[in-house]
Design a protein around this motif. Structure first.
Motif, PDB file in Angstrom:
ATOM      1  N   MET A   1      46.243  27.419  33.477  1.00  0.00           N
ATOM      2  CA  MET A   1      46.574  28.119  34.713  1.00  0.00           C
ATOM      3  C   MET A   1      45.595  29.244  35.033  1.00  0.00           C
ATOM      4  N   SER A   2      44.775  29.635  34.049  1.00  0.00           N
ATOM      5  CA  SER A   2      43.786  30.688  34.299  1.00  0.00           C
ATOM      6  C   SER A   2      42.547  30.160  35.009  1.00  0.00           C
ATOM      7  N   GLY A   3      42.414  28.832  35.078  1.00  0.00           N
ATOM      8  CA  GLY A   3      41.302  28.234  35.803  1.00  0.00           C
ATOM      9  C   GLY A   3      40.007  28.228  35.012  1.00  0.00           C
ATOM     10  N   GLU A   4      39.036  27.471  35.506  1.00  0.00           N
ATOM     11  CA  GLU A   4      37.710  27.407  34.893  1.00  0.00           C
ATOM     12  C   GLU A   4      36.685  27.029  35.968  1.00  0.00           C
ATOM     13  N   PRO A   5      35.796  27.955  36.344  1.00  0.00           N
ATOM     14  CA  PRO A   5      34.832  27.681  37.418  1.00  0.00           C
ATOM     15  C   PRO A   5      33.849  26.562  37.109  1.00  0.00           C
ATOM     16  N   LEU A   6      33.538  26.330  35.822  1.00  0.00           N
ATOM     17  CA  LEU A   6      32.566  25.290  35.486  1.00  0.00           C
ATOM     18  C   LEU A   6      33.050  23.888  35.844  1.00  0.00           C
ATOM     19  N   ILE A   7      34.358  23.691  35.915  1.00  0.00           N
ATOM     20  CA  ILE A   7      34.888  22.375  36.280  1.00  0.00           C
ATOM     21  C   ILE A   7      35.596  22.416  37.629  1.00  0.00           C
ATOM     22  N   GLY A   8      35.444  23.536  38.325  1.00  0.00           N
ATOM     23  CA  GLY A   8      36.051  23.639  39.647  1.00  0.00           C
ATOM     24  C   GLY A   8      37.561  23.773  39.636  1.00  0.00           C
ATOM     25  N   LEU A   9      38.121  24.245  38.513  1.00  0.00           N
ATOM     26  CA  LEU A   9      39.567  24.420  38.423  1.00  0.00           C
ATOM     27  C   LEU A   9      39.929  25.829  38.888  1.00  0.00           C
ATOM     28  N   PRO A  10      40.602  25.970  40.031  1.00  0.00           N
ATOM     29  CA  PRO A  10      40.931  27.303  40.543  1.00  0.00           C
ATOM     30  C   PRO A  10      42.028  27.950  39.706  1.00  0.00           C
ATOM     31  N   PRO A  11      41.991  29.261  39.573  1.00  0.00           N
ATOM     32  CA  PRO A  11      43.019  29.944  38.767  1.00  0.00           C
ATOM     33  C   PRO A  11      44.342  30.049  39.511  1.00  0.00           C
ATOM     34  N   ALA A  12      45.409  29.604  38.864  1.00  0.00           N
ATOM     35  CA  ALA A  12      46.749  29.808  39.407  1.00  0.00           C
ATOM     36  C   ALA A  12      47.246  31.198  39.046  1.00  0.00           C
ATOM     37  N   ILE A  13      46.784  31.708  37.897  1.00  0.00           N
ATOM     38  CA  ILE A  13      47.068  33.079  37.486  1.00  0.00           C
ATOM     39  C   ILE A  13      45.795  33.891  37.667  1.00  0.00           C
ATOM     40  N   LYS A  14      45.857  34.922  38.471  1.00  0.00           N
ATOM     41  CA  LYS A  14      44.690  35.763  38.716  1.00  0.00           C
ATOM     42  C   LYS A  14      44.873  37.100  38.008  1.00  0.00           C
ATOM     43  N   PHE A  15      44.105  37.266  36.950  1.00  0.00           N
ATOM     44  CA  PHE A  15      44.138  38.519  36.214  1.00  0.00           C
ATOM     45  C   PHE A  15      43.411  39.602  37.021  1.00  0.00           C
ATOM     46  N   PRO A  16      43.604  40.878  36.687  1.00  0.00           N
ATOM     47  CA  PRO A  16      42.896  41.954  37.399  1.00  0.00           C
ATOM     48  C   PRO A  16      41.382  41.726  37.391  1.00  0.00           C
ATOM     49  N   GLY A  17      40.745  41.899  38.542  1.00  0.00           N
ATOM     50  CA  GLY A  17      39.300  41.713  38.636  1.00  0.00           C
ATOM     51  C   GLY A  17      38.875  40.300  38.962  1.00  0.00           C
ATOM     52  N   CYS A  18      39.814  39.384  39.152  1.00  0.00           N
ATOM     53  CA  CYS A  18      39.465  38.007  39.512  1.00  0.00           C
ATOM     54  C   CYS A  18      38.838  37.990  40.904  1.00  0.00           C
ATOM     55  N   ARG A  19      37.626  37.431  41.013  1.00  0.00           N
ATOM     56  CA  ARG A  19      36.908  37.442  42.288  1.00  0.00           C
ATOM     57  C   ARG A  19      35.843  36.354  42.282  1.00  0.00           C
ATOM     58  N   LEU A  20      35.175  36.200  43.419  1.00  0.00           N
ATOM     59  CA  LEU A  20      34.092  35.236  43.535  1.00  0.00           C
ATOM     60  C   LEU A  20      32.861  35.745  42.783  1.00  0.00           C
ATOM     61  N   ASP A  21      32.218  34.843  42.031  1.00  0.00           N
ATOM     62  CA  ASP A  21      30.995  35.235  41.338  1.00  0.00           C
ATOM     63  C   ASP A  21      29.785  35.025  42.245  1.00  0.00           C
TER      64      ASP A  21
END
Length: 555
Positions: free
Chosen positions: A450-470
């Protein structure tokens, strides 16, 4: 480019020497088996728990100093968006070895475990431990694949040889000497490979530093007028991600079977400690040449070289910067020496992964679950077949490069966020039980997905503090979320273990519902003798008797 014939001849000679060393070590292994009247499987997997101190140091270091170590450090140092401060591997590995020596070596070595999964099997039983073994096996297979891919990419640059051929040859050589001699072959070839890594890299460094196409790296370390400074920086809003990566490398390695294979092969707990501490120093020294390669590459005017423009970074070849730098910034004979270092690093990690996965399957699955009464000769064949199967599986995955990266990432994350807290709890918290371990396993998996992984295009369902576009426009967690998941998983194991212990021991639920038998009390995990049938929970009541029985099976 034409095929580099001299380079091919040198590499053929290198592989021949490695193969001969492995065969010689396998002959020594067979001699030890004849001398020993106990468990031959321990000879194959743990070198009879009597490996030479210096050999142990070399093989532990070589296991961690692989192709990813050498190429990854150079890539991070060269990458203008990262820099040397993001080339984390050497320093976290020092922490890995010190923590392993101070805390993990003693309970693992004194209980005479054969694999990392033994304490789980002895305390939680076969069903739950089988679920925990699976990610460890997958991680080893993907480790094999990634190391082979890194070698193939290097050879294609320097030798102009299709990486498929180099992958197949390297895989066959590693499989042959690993299945012939087990840990003896792996350890003694690691000695040779580590010497080659050290000598080859340091031979290349002076030529790189004095090449006419690069500025003095001391001038470009912080100066931004030429290119991005190769030292790099960690901005405040990136500190969480940097810390998370550091902890992943430092603690994730403590949940790999390859680490404990070396610890458990030592003749004593003290020798295991010395092995860990000495290996940490070797890792630091062996990381320096790769940093220098990346620094030189970042200080190079590529337009003045045969490589030309655009730069390797602009062409998306930053991951191959080490072989590119060797090819275009050093004489041909020096670049051939450099590829020998990469090949040695790759094979030293590959053979470790092969034996690691074979140990888990043969000892924890086949011997303890499928055929508890398997003979020693039968187990030898199971180990060999396991080595071949894992080697072939890892080699086959090299044809799916992008997918391998995805699964490799999953394997590394699983070892840190799931396996590490499980190992800490089973070794150091007597209250831990199967209920807590199950909840911790599910909690870690769910939170990580649920935290997601940008390398596989999995968007985060849980957004921890500081989650943003790289910088690439992908939603990324800059909070140390993997470390947070690790602690949450560990807390889940302990809390639910304590709750279920209270529930069943206070009679709040019927005893017949207690499938993990917590009512017997909180007991440490004790290793039983090989071949002895375990009770339902996998525990043995008399620890002293268990150790006495086990001592009769060692040489």
């Amino acid at each position: 480019m034409a095929l580099n014939v001299p380079g091919l001849i040198v590499m053929a000679g290198f592989y021949l020497v490695i193969l001969c060393t492995g065969i010689w070590a396998s002959m020594r292994s067979k001699k030890e088996e004849k001398k020993c009247t106990g468990d031959g499987m321990e000879i194959t997997l743990l070198a009879g728990r009597n490996i030479n101190q210096l050999v142990g140091i070399f093989t532990l270091t070589a296991t961690w100093v692989g192709g990813g170590f050498i190429l990854g450090i150079a890539e991070a140092t060269y990458n203008p968006t990262l820099g040397a401060v993001w080339a984390l591997m050497p320093v976290p590995y020092v922490l890995t070895f010190f923590l392993g020596g101070f805390f993990f070596a003693k309970p693992m070595r004194e209980n005479k475990y054969v694999t990392m999964m033994d304490p789980f099997q002895h305390k939680y039983g076969n069903v739950l431990s089988s679920a925990l073994i699976f990610p460890a096996l997958v991680a080893d297979v993907l480790w094999v694949a990634r190391t082979l891919v890194s070698l193939g990419g290097t050879m294609s640059v320097i030798l102009d040889l299709s990486y498929i051929y180099s992958i197949i040859v390297s895989s066959v050589i590693a499989i042959i000497y690993t299945l012939l001699g087990g840990l003896y072959s792996v350890a003694y070839t690691d000695v040779l490979q580590l010497i080659l890594i050290f000598v080859s890299l340091w031979v290349c460094v002076p030529f790189l530093l004095t090449n006419p196409h690069s500025l003095d790296i001391s001038l470009t370390a912080y100066n931004q007028t030429f290119q991005a400074p190769w030292v790099g920086t960690v901005e405040l809003d990136q500190a969480g991600k940097w810390f998370d990566d550091f902890m992943l490398l430092a603690l994730g390695g403590l949940a790999y079977q390859a680490f404990y294979q070396r610890i458990l092969s030592a003749s004593s707990y003290t020798q295991a400690q010395v092995t860990c501490f000495a290996s940490s120093a070797f890792c630091l020294v062996l990381g320096i040449p790769s940093v220098l390669v990346g620094a030189v590459a970042a200080s190079t005017d590529w337009n003045s070289t045969r490589y030309g423009l655009p730069t390797p970074y602009d062409r998306g070849q930053a991951g191959s910067i080490l072989p590119i730098a060797l090819q275009f910034l050093t004489p041909t004979y020096v670049s051939i020496v450099g590829i020998g270092a990469v090949a040695a690093a790759v094979m030293s990690s590959m053979d470790s992964a092969l034996l690691s996965s074979a140990s888990l399957f043969s000892s924890n699955i086949y011997k303890n679950i499928i055929r508890k009464q398997a003979s020693d000769r039968e187990m030898q064949w199971v180990i060999r077949i396991s080595v071949v199967v894992v080697g072939l599986a890892g080699t086959a995955l090299t044809f799916l490069d992008s997918s391998v990266l995805v699964f490799w990432l999953v394997g590394v994350d699983m070892s840190y966020t799931i396996m590490f807290p499980q190992l800490v709890c089973v070794l150091f918290f007597k209250m831990s039980n199967g209920y807590g371990a199950t909840v911790g396993l599910l909690t870690g998996i769910i939170l990580r997905v649920m935290s997601g992984e940008p390398l596989i295009g999995l968007p985060p369902a849980i957004k921890f503090p500081g989650c943003r576009l790289d910088a690439e426009g992908k939603m990324t967690q800059f909070f140390p979320f993997r470390t947070a998941i690790m602690f949450i998983s560990m807390a889940s194991i302990l809390i639910f273990s304590w709750l279920t212990y209270i529930i069943f021991n206070k009679g709040l639920l019927p005893e017949r519902w207690d499938v993990f038998n917590t009512k017997r009390g909180i007991q440490p995990a004790v290793v039983p003798a090989r071949g002895e049938r375990r009770p339902r929970t996998g525990r043995i009541e008399d620890e002293a008797a268990a150790k006495q029985l086990l001592s009769t099976t060692s040489c």
